[in-house]
Design an enzyme around this catalytic site. Structure first.
Site, PDB file in Angstrom:
ATOM      1  N   GLU A   1      17.443  -2.413 -27.856  1.00  0.00           N
ATOM      2  CA  GLU A   1      18.714  -1.703 -27.716  1.00  0.00           C
ATOM      3  C   GLU A   1      19.738  -2.607 -27.030  1.00  0.00           C
ATOM      4  O   GLU A   1      19.759  -2.695 -25.801  1.00  0.00           O
ATOM      5  CB  GLU A   1      18.523  -0.440 -26.862  1.00  0.00           C
ATOM      6  CG  GLU A   1      17.595   0.574 -27.461  1.00  0.00           C
ATOM      7  CD  GLU A   1      17.937   1.985 -26.989  1.00  0.00           C
ATOM      8  OE1 GLU A   1      18.233   2.824 -27.833  1.00  0.00           O
ATOM      9  OE2 GLU A   1      17.921   2.221 -25.763  1.00  0.00           O
TER      10      GLU A   1
ATOM     11  N   GLY B   1      26.015   3.989 -27.280  1.00  0.00           N
ATOM     12  CA  GLY B   1      27.085   4.959 -27.063  1.00  0.00           C
ATOM     13  C   GLY B   1      28.487   4.418 -27.310  1.00  0.00           C
ATOM     14  O   GLY B   1      29.467   5.047 -26.931  1.00  0.00           O
TER      15      GLY B   1
ATOM     16  N   GLU C   1      20.197   2.642 -19.201  1.00  0.00           N
ATOM     17  CA  GLU C   1      20.907   3.518 -18.244  1.00  0.00           C
ATOM     18  C   GLU C   1      20.115   3.641 -16.950  1.00  0.00           C
ATOM     19  O   GLU C   1      20.689   3.740 -15.864  1.00  0.00           O
ATOM     20  CB  GLU C   1      21.167   4.894 -18.890  1.00  0.00           C
ATOM     21  CG  GLU C   1      22.293   4.810 -19.916  1.00  0.00           C
ATOM     22  CD  GLU C   1      22.174   5.767 -21.081  1.00  0.00           C
ATOM     23  OE1 GLU C   1      21.415   6.747 -20.996  1.00  0.00           O
ATOM     24  OE2 GLU C   1      22.846   5.516 -22.108  1.00  0.00           O
TER      25      GLU C   1
ATOM     26  N   HIS D   1      14.874   2.339 -20.019  1.00  0.00           N
ATOM     27  CA  HIS D   1      16.155   2.487 -20.720  1.00  0.00           C
ATOM     28  C   HIS D   1      17.257   1.812 -19.906  1.00  0.00           C
ATOM     29  O   HIS D   1      17.254   1.864 -18.673  1.00  0.00           O
ATOM     30  CB  HIS D   1      16.474   3.976 -20.931  1.00  0.00           C
ATOM     31  CG  HIS D   1      17.622   4.176 -21.854  1.00  0.00           C
ATOM     32  ND1 HIS D   1      18.921   4.039 -21.433  1.00  0.00           N
ATOM     33  CD2 HIS D   1      17.668   4.461 -23.179  1.00  0.00           C
ATOM     34  CE1 HIS D   1      19.721   4.240 -22.474  1.00  0.00           C
ATOM     35  NE2 HIS D   1      18.979   4.494 -23.543  1.00  0.00           N
TER      36      HIS D   1
ATOM     37  N   ASN E   1      16.648  10.523 -28.262  1.00  0.00           N
ATOM     38  CA  ASN E   1      16.801  10.495 -26.806  1.00  0.00           C
ATOM     39  C   ASN E   1      18.026  11.336 -26.453  1.00  0.00           C
ATOM     40  O   ASN E   1      19.162  10.883 -26.555  1.00  0.00           O
ATOM     41  CB  ASN E   1      16.979   9.042 -26.342  1.00  0.00           C
ATOM     42  CG  ASN E   1      17.305   8.938 -24.868  1.00  0.00           C
ATOM     43  OD1 ASN E   1      17.131   9.912 -24.119  1.00  0.00           O
ATOM     44  ND2 ASN E   1      17.774   7.770 -24.448  1.00  0.00           N
TER      45      ASN E   1
ATOM     46  N   LYS F   1      18.993  12.421 -23.653  1.00  0.00           N
ATOM     47  CA  LYS F   1      19.560  12.094 -22.333  1.00  0.00           C
ATOM     48  C   LYS F   1      19.817  13.378 -21.535  1.00  0.00           C
ATOM     49  O   LYS F   1      19.096  14.358 -21.710  1.00  0.00           O
ATOM     50  CB  LYS F   1      20.820  11.239 -22.487  1.00  0.00           C
ATOM     51  CG  LYS F   1      20.583  10.060 -23.438  1.00  0.00           C
ATOM     52  CD  LYS F   1      21.670   9.035 -23.435  1.00  0.00           C
ATOM     53  CE  LYS F   1      21.335   7.948 -24.461  1.00  0.00           C
ATOM     54  NZ  LYS F   1      22.281   6.854 -24.462  1.00  0.00           N
TER      55      LYS F   1
HETATM   56  P1  PGA Z   1      23.231   5.987 -28.719  1.00  0.00           P
HETATM   57  O1  PGA Z   1      22.095   5.810 -27.599  1.00  0.00           O
HETATM   58  O2  PGA Z   1      22.497   6.258 -30.027  1.00  0.00           O
HETATM   59  O3  PGA Z   1      24.051   7.152 -28.266  1.00  0.00           O
HETATM   60  O4  PGA Z   1      23.987   4.716 -28.786  1.00  0.00           O
HETATM   61  C1  PGA Z   1      20.901   5.137 -27.894  1.00  0.00           C
HETATM   62  C2  PGA Z   1      20.038   5.116 -26.667  1.00  0.00           C
HETATM   63  O5  PGA Z   1      20.577   5.052 -25.562  1.00  0.00           O
HETATM   64  O6  PGA Z   1      18.801   5.160 -26.779  1.00  0.00           O
END
Ligand code: PGA
Length: 237
Positions: free
Chosen positions: A156, A162, A88, A86, A9, A11
């Site tokens: 997740e 992150g 976010e 997701h 992903n 983003k």
């Molecule tokens: P990350 O993100 O690996 O940067 O923690 C995972 C995600 O948001 O799917």
């Protein structure tokens, strides 16, 4: 799912120039590797025979919805996966379980493979609410979902995304056991569950030993061609 699935992903990362460089250094076009670039870059990946997913989709098939992309349009271009719900998008874009549910239904109707993201905040985990939050997300998000062959869940934990923090292997296993028992009750079927949240080429060997994980959703580490390649090689070796 026979082989584990690895989903990148990306983003809203990388400029066009950086994407071109990435494509010169990344060639994992395997069936169980899916890359979800920022949507304007999708054709670049399709042209190089990658399996591609969108990071979001709208819940109508066509029409006056400025700025949106429909599952039907995605499918018509050769996109095969979509990430829905997701954290976010839930937190920053204020997506609700109701719209997530509509997006899942429309995507499954268009024969896209859906990766539904669920997970708890740190507060919720510390207050022992992880299972109730997850049960609620699954119940609301999967309402009236009958066709489940193309459904995948990504667990997740929001506090792991992150941040460089990950739950222990046994915490992940326990939560995925709970997800499995909940989806079996809701859908009478076992749905593959990916783990996502701070997966790197340093912790993948350990995470890959969790028995009930069907693959990984990789954010930040998927934006670096060498790191993502290391992760894929470790999972598929
Ligand atoms: P990350 O993100 O690996 O940067 O923690 C995972 C995600 O948001 O799917």
């Amino acid at each position: 799912m026979e082989n584990k699935l690895i989903v990148g992903n990306m983003k809203m990362n990388l400029t066009y120039e950086e994407i071109v460089r990435y494509l010169n250094n990344f060639n994992e076009t395997k069936d169980n590797v899916v890359i979800c670039p920022t949507s304007i870059y999708v054709p670049l990946f399709l042209d190089k025979q990658f399996k591609v997913g969108l990071q979001n989709v709208f819940y109508k098939d066509m029409g006056a919805y400025t700025g949106e992309i429909s599952p039907k349009q995605a499918k018509s271009l050769g996109i095969s996966y979509v990430i829905i719900g997701h954290s976010e998008r839930r937190q920053i874009l204020k997506e609700t379980d109701e719209t997530i549910n509509l997006k899942i239904i429309e995507s499954l109707n268009s024969n896209l493979k859906v990766i539904l993201c669920i997970g708890e905040t740190l507060d919720e985990r510390q207050n022992n609410q992880t299972n109730s939050v997850i049960k609620n997300q699954l119940t609301e998000d999967l309402k009236n979902v009958n066709e489940t062959d193309n459904l995948i869940i990504a667990y997740e934990p929001i506090w792991a995304i992150g941040t460089g923090l990950t739950p222990t292997n046994s915490e992940i296993k326990e939560t995925i056991d709970f997800i499995n028992s909940t989806t079996e009750k809701l859908l009478s079927k076992k749905i593959p569950v990916l783990y996502g949240g701070s997966v790197t080429d340093e912790n993948i060997e350990e995470l890959n030993t969790i028995s009930n994980v069907s693959g990984f959703l990789v954010g930040g580490a998927s934006t670096k061609a060498d790191t993502f390649t290391n992760i894929i090689k470790e999972v598929l070796k």
